[in-house]
Each structure stands twice: as C-alpha cells, then as structure tokens.
Scaffold this active site. Structure first.
Site, PDB file in Angstrom:
ATOM      1  N   ALA A  14       0.831  -1.203   0.000  1.00 34.74           N
ATOM      2  CA  ALA A  14       0.000   0.000   0.000  1.00 34.74           C
ATOM      3  C   ALA A  14       0.861   1.246   0.000  1.00 34.74           C
ATOM      4  O   ALA A  14       2.030   1.212   0.390  1.00 34.74           O
ATOM      5  CB  ALA A  14      -0.926  -0.002   1.225  1.00 34.74           C
ATOM      6  N   CYS A  15       0.276   2.331  -0.436  1.00 37.37           N
ATOM      7  CA  CYS A  15       0.915   3.641  -0.458  1.00 37.37           C
ATOM      8  C   CYS A  15       1.441   3.967   0.936  1.00 37.37           C
ATOM      9  O   CYS A  15       0.739   3.716   1.916  1.00 37.37           O
ATOM     10  CB  CYS A  15      -0.115   4.675  -0.900  1.00 37.37           C
ATOM     11  SG  CYS A  15       0.530   6.329  -1.084  1.00 37.37           S
ATOM     12  N   PRO A  16       2.630   4.457   1.083  1.00 41.70           N
ATOM     13  CA  PRO A  16       3.566   4.948   0.066  1.00 41.70           C
ATOM     14  C   PRO A  16       4.661   3.946  -0.290  1.00 41.70           C
ATOM     15  O   PRO A  16       5.657   4.309  -0.895  1.00 41.70           O
ATOM     16  CB  PRO A  16       4.168   6.168   0.741  1.00 41.70           C
ATOM     17  CG  PRO A  16       4.314   5.731   2.177  1.00 41.70           C
ATOM     18  CD  PRO A  16       3.072   4.878   2.432  1.00 41.70           C
ATOM     19  N   ASP A  41      -1.272  -0.783  -6.087  1.00 43.82           N
ATOM     20  CA  ASP A  41      -1.838   0.358  -5.369  1.00 43.82           C
ATOM     21  C   ASP A  41      -2.284   1.436  -6.354  1.00 43.82           C
ATOM     22  O   ASP A  41      -1.472   1.948  -7.130  1.00 43.82           O
ATOM     23  CB  ASP A  41      -0.798   0.922  -4.401  1.00 43.82           C
ATOM     24  CG  ASP A  41      -1.322   2.111  -3.626  1.00 43.82           C
ATOM     25  OD1 ASP A  41      -2.315   1.946  -2.904  1.00 43.82           O
ATOM     26  OD2 ASP A  41      -0.748   3.205  -3.770  1.00 43.82           O
TER      27      ASP A  41
END
Length: 76
Positions: A14-16, A41
């Site tokens: 997932a981000c980042p 993502d």
C-alpha cells in the site's frame, strides 16, 4: 548499447511503499539504468508521475493492465 533494466515487484504493498521501494532501488542504480516497477496500489498512478516530475528521473512509460500498474523510470 541498450540500457540495463532492473525489475521491482511492489504488488500488494500500500501507499507509500511502492514509491519508497522504487526510490531505494534508484539510489543504488547507475545513471542511465532503467527500473521497471509493478504495483497494485491505485495511488501509485499519481505518485510515480509526480515523483518523476520532481526528481528528474524520467517516467518513460506507465500503463495499467488488469489492475496491475507498470512504471518504467530512468535513473539520472
């Protein structure tokens, strides 16, 4: 002479994290080498574009195929 291409699979992160992993990889690369990143993502679509604009590492290609995002960056 063709550029050396490294691959980085960040699918499932997932981000980042996809962008952070790409930054780490680019830091260890020589100028002219290319990095092919795959990610799942959705936020990475914007993140990689903005990063390329600000970092000076050109985003040579970006595409989405069946929910997988592919980014090709060149180390400057």
């Amino acid at each position: 002479m063709t550029a050396s291409i490294r691959t980085l699979d960040t699918c499932g992160l997932a981000c980042p994290m996809p962008l952070l992993k790409a930054k780490q990889a680019l830091n260890s690369m020589a100028s002219g080498e290319q990095l092919l990143v795959t990610a799942t993502d959705q936020g990475s679509w914007r993140d990689f574009k903005v990063y390329a604009e600000h970092s000076g590492h050109p985003l040579l290609q970006r595409q989405e195929v069946d929910g997988i995002y592919h980014y090709l960056l060149e180390k400057k």
